[in-house]
Design a protein around this motif. Structure first.
Motif, PDB file in Angstrom:
ATOM      1  N   GLU A  13       1.073  -0.954  -0.276  1.00 24.74           N
ATOM      2  CA  GLU A  13       0.377  -0.317   0.248  1.00 24.74           C
ATOM      3  C   GLU A  13       0.748   1.131   0.050  1.00 24.74           C
ATOM      4  O   GLU A  13       2.322   1.028   0.396  1.00 24.74           O
ATOM      5  CB  GLU A  13      -1.044   0.031   1.388  1.00 24.74           C
ATOM      6  CG  GLU A  13      -0.069  -0.507   2.799  1.00 24.74           C
ATOM      7  CD  GLU A  13      -1.052  -0.551   3.351  1.00 24.74           C
ATOM      8  OE1 GLU A  13      -1.845   0.667   4.532  1.00 24.74           O
ATOM      9  OE2 GLU A  13      -1.471  -1.731   4.082  1.00 24.74           O
ATOM     10  N   LYS A 413      -2.167  -1.401  11.494  1.00 23.78           N
ATOM     11  CA  LYS A 413      -2.722   0.020  11.593  1.00 23.78           C
ATOM     12  C   LYS A 413      -4.901   0.182  11.891  1.00 23.78           C
ATOM     13  O   LYS A 413      -5.348   0.749  11.401  1.00 23.78           O
ATOM     14  CB  LYS A 413      -2.433   1.140  10.594  1.00 23.78           C
ATOM     15  CG  LYS A 413      -2.818   0.397   9.301  1.00 23.78           C
ATOM     16  CD  LYS A 413      -2.802   1.255   8.150  1.00 23.78           C
ATOM     17  CE  LYS A 413      -2.902   1.437   6.223  1.00 23.78           C
ATOM     18  NZ  LYS A 413      -4.506   0.486   6.116  1.00 23.78           N
ATOM     19  N   ASP A 414      -4.960  -1.316  11.419  1.00 22.33           N
ATOM     20  CA  ASP A 414      -6.709  -1.654  10.946  1.00 22.33           C
ATOM     21  C   ASP A 414      -6.774  -2.378  11.941  1.00 22.33           C
ATOM     22  O   ASP A 414      -8.058  -2.659  12.081  1.00 22.33           O
ATOM     23  CB  ASP A 414      -7.173  -2.092   9.833  1.00 22.33           C
ATOM     24  CG  ASP A 414      -6.701  -1.326   8.148  1.00 22.33           C
ATOM     25  OD1 ASP A 414      -6.912   0.134   8.825  1.00 22.33           O
ATOM     26  OD2 ASP A 414      -6.355  -1.965   7.476  1.00 22.33           O
ATOM     27  N   ARG A 415      -5.874  -2.488  12.832  1.00 22.01           N
ATOM     28  CA  ARG A 415      -5.960  -3.662  14.303  1.00 22.01           C
ATOM     29  C   ARG A 415      -6.756  -2.866  15.665  1.00 22.01           C
ATOM     30  O   ARG A 415      -6.143  -3.512  17.119  1.00 22.01           O
ATOM     31  CB  ARG A 415      -5.542  -4.725  14.254  1.00 22.01           C
ATOM     32  CG  ARG A 415      -5.469  -4.763  12.882  1.00 22.01           C
ATOM     33  CD  ARG A 415      -4.701  -6.280  12.864  1.00 22.01           C
ATOM     34  NE  ARG A 415      -5.363  -7.624  14.021  1.00 22.01           N
ATOM     35  CZ  ARG A 415      -4.651  -9.311  14.152  1.00 22.01           C
ATOM     36  NH1 ARG A 415      -3.378  -8.646  13.403  1.00 22.01           N
ATOM     37  NH2 ARG A 415      -5.209  -9.622  14.922  1.00 22.01           N
ATOM     38  N   GLU A 418      -7.601  -4.289  19.549  1.00 25.28           N
ATOM     39  CA  GLU A 418      -7.847  -5.700  19.592  1.00 25.28           C
ATOM     40  C   GLU A 418      -6.492  -5.778  20.530  1.00 25.28           C
ATOM     41  O   GLU A 418      -6.179  -5.509  20.969  1.00 25.28           O
ATOM     42  CB  GLU A 418      -7.445  -6.141  18.186  1.00 25.28           C
ATOM     43  CG  GLU A 418      -8.478  -6.339  17.137  1.00 25.28           C
ATOM     44  CD  GLU A 418      -7.797  -6.886  16.043  1.00 25.28           C
ATOM     45  OE1 GLU A 418      -7.369  -8.343  15.911  1.00 25.28           O
ATOM     46  OE2 GLU A 418      -8.177  -6.743  14.564  1.00 25.28           O
ATOM     47  N   ASP A 470       0.959   4.207  13.973  1.00 22.64           N
ATOM     48  CA  ASP A 470       0.980   4.615  12.818  1.00 22.64           C
ATOM     49  C   ASP A 470       1.887   4.655  11.700  1.00 22.64           C
ATOM     50  O   ASP A 470       3.257   4.934  11.987  1.00 22.64           O
ATOM     51  CB  ASP A 470       0.952   6.432  13.266  1.00 22.64           C
ATOM     52  CG  ASP A 470       1.173   7.422  12.601  1.00 22.64           C
ATOM     53  OD1 ASP A 470       1.121   7.274  10.983  1.00 22.64           O
ATOM     54  OD2 ASP A 470       0.842   8.879  12.984  1.00 22.64           O
TER      55      ASP A 470
END
Length: 481
Positions: A13, A413-415, A418, A470
């Motif tokens: 990405e 970054k998307d967790r 959790e 980040d």
């Protein structure tokens, strides 16, 4: 020594690539070679200075990660008539291509080391040399600095010879394949002897008080078109291969000390307070460390798969900080000549494609073995080399840690929010609520803050919650769940 694998696919990405670009800019990494340097490399690759001696009849082989093309070392191992071993170790002869004070030389002093990023490496020398003419690729004849080290039946060095020669490697091997062949008993003698000699050298290292930390490495690798983080515990073959390099580095140091001119890799002995702190850490982790057992012997008895042992091994790395380069000349050998982890005098001389100082160490050893004065260009550069290498090493360490931090943050970054299973592998002495946690899955090592009045439980399993991830700031932060 095996290098970290840092790979990234083209599908990765954009934020990750942007963060890596920022890291390069922040560390002032030279990404491209000037046209004059590339032209000099092309000329040198086409017309190297060739030695008179021909050693192409020796069936050398290399051991490196599978994707490596910048191959610095090739070896051939054999038994000596009457007992003992002969180690032939060919090192890429970069000086056969680089003209002192020329464009290649000037650029190498600017770069100092090869830098490895997930999306590519920043080489010390242009690809026509580092991945082409100067690399000890299989079935390629090229100039080398050829070390011949005769060992006795216990693995001790009995004689050293260094000279220039043409060599040709026959096979490019990797660590996993080497380990499988040796374990299965299918390795031919020149490879099978790696285990015999490696084990003998490891025992000698124990006897002299040397330190080998079997700490699992974090690796960024490519899998199924994506990148991921994993832990890689070194194989026995990694250690045996490293012992051949250490053997050569120790022989190089002895040659330079005897000649009165050289550049050593040095590390002072850790102060008593640092070792005392490790005793407290061992007690906190429930590791039995009798006072009569030397630190080096204790370290070798630990299993990095045990979370408590892994935490202790991580703490042990603090004793290895402070290594540097020490140059000397005119017969004035410095007071400190040893590297505390090696427990002997030691020099970097086996990776000239990837590290600047090794080219100079090779010239000093060639001169010492021949009983001649070192070249003037080597003597002129010697006083500044320790500073240059210190700056280059700092940058390489910053790149390695920065890359892993960025990939960790991108992976997580998307967790945020959790909960994960981890082990506390470090706790700050003056801030017991701040430390380092190592996750089992994914393979992340990051900062953790919070732990109540008693602080974080060093070496214990802990459920932790991800509070920050980040990629742009290369920041990952956990808290006890």
């Amino acid at each position: 020594m095996p290098r970290r694998q840092l790979h990234m696919t083209g599908a990765a990405e954009a934020p990750l690539r942007a963060a890596l670009r920022d890291l390069r800019a922040r560390l002032d990494v030279p990404e491209t070679f000037p046209a004059a340097v590339l032209a000099d490399a092309e000329r040198a690759a086409a017309a190297p200075r060739l030695p008179d001696e021909d050693a192409t009849g020796i069936p050398f082989f290399t051991i490196d990660p599978p994707s490596s093309v910048d191959l610095d070392q090739a070896m051939h191992l054999s038994r000596r008539p009457g007992g003992g071993f002969r180690v032939r170790y060919a090192i890429a002869d970069v000086a056969a291509y680089v003209t002192p004070s020329g464009p290649l030389d000037t650029e190498a002093h600017r770069r100092v080391t090869t830098l490895y990023f997930p999306d590519g490496k920043i080489p010390l020398h242009p690809a026509p040399l580092s991945e082409g003419a100067a690399s000890l690729l299989p079935d390629q004849t090229c100039p080398a600095v050829l070390w011949t080290l005769d060992l006795d039946a216990d693995g001790r060095t009995r004689s050293t010879d260094v000279r220039r020669a043409l060599v040709r490697s026959r096979a490019q091997l990797d660590y996993d394949g080497v380990q499988r062949a040796i374990d299965a008993g299918t390795a031919e003698e020149p490879l099978a002897l790696l285990a015999d000699i490696g084990r003998l050298r490891e025992q000698l290292e124990v006897d002299r008080g040397g330190i080998s930390l079997n700490v699992p490495e974090q690796e960024v690798t490519e899998k199924d078109g994506r990148y991921e983080l994993g832990f890689r515990a070194p194989l026995p073959a990694d250690g045996w291969n490293a012992q051949i390099s250490l053997l050569t580095g120790m022989a190089a140091a002895d040659l330079m000390i005897a000649s009165g001119t050289g550049i050593l890799r040095t590390l002072p002995t850790a102060p008593d307070g640092a070792v005392g702190r490790l005793h407290h850490t061992a007690k906190a982790l429930g590791i039995d460390w009798p006072h009569h057992v030397p630190y080096a012997r204790l370290v070798r008895s630990l299993d990095p798969r045990d979370p408590r042992h892994a935490a202790f091994l991580q703490e042990c790395t603090t004793l290895l900080r402070g290594a540097g380069y020490t140059a000397f000349g005119a017969g004035e050998v410095p007071e400190l000549t040893t590297h505390a982890a090696v427990a002997a005098p030691y020099a970097h001389c086996t990776a000239p494609l990837r590290r600047l100082v090794d080219r100079y160490a090779a010239e000093l050893c060639l001169a010492a073995c021949a009983g001649e004065e070192p070249p003037e260009w080597v003597l002129a550069a010697l006083p500044e080399l320790p500073r240059e290498m210190a700056e280059g090493t700092r940058r390489a360490n910053s790149v390695e840690r920065g890359c892993v931090d960025i990939v960790e943050a991108a992976l997580l970054k998307d967790r945020v929010g959790e909960v994960f299973d981890g082990v506390v592998v470090d706790v700050k002495e003056r801030e017991p609520a701040v430390g380092t946690v190592q996750l089992a899955e994914p393979a992340v090592v990051a900062r953790i803050e919070g732990g109540g009045p008693d602080g974080l439980p060093l070496g214990e399993r802990l459920r932790v919650r991800l509070t920050q991830a980040d990629p742009g700031r290369a920041t990952v932060l956990f808290a006890p769940a």
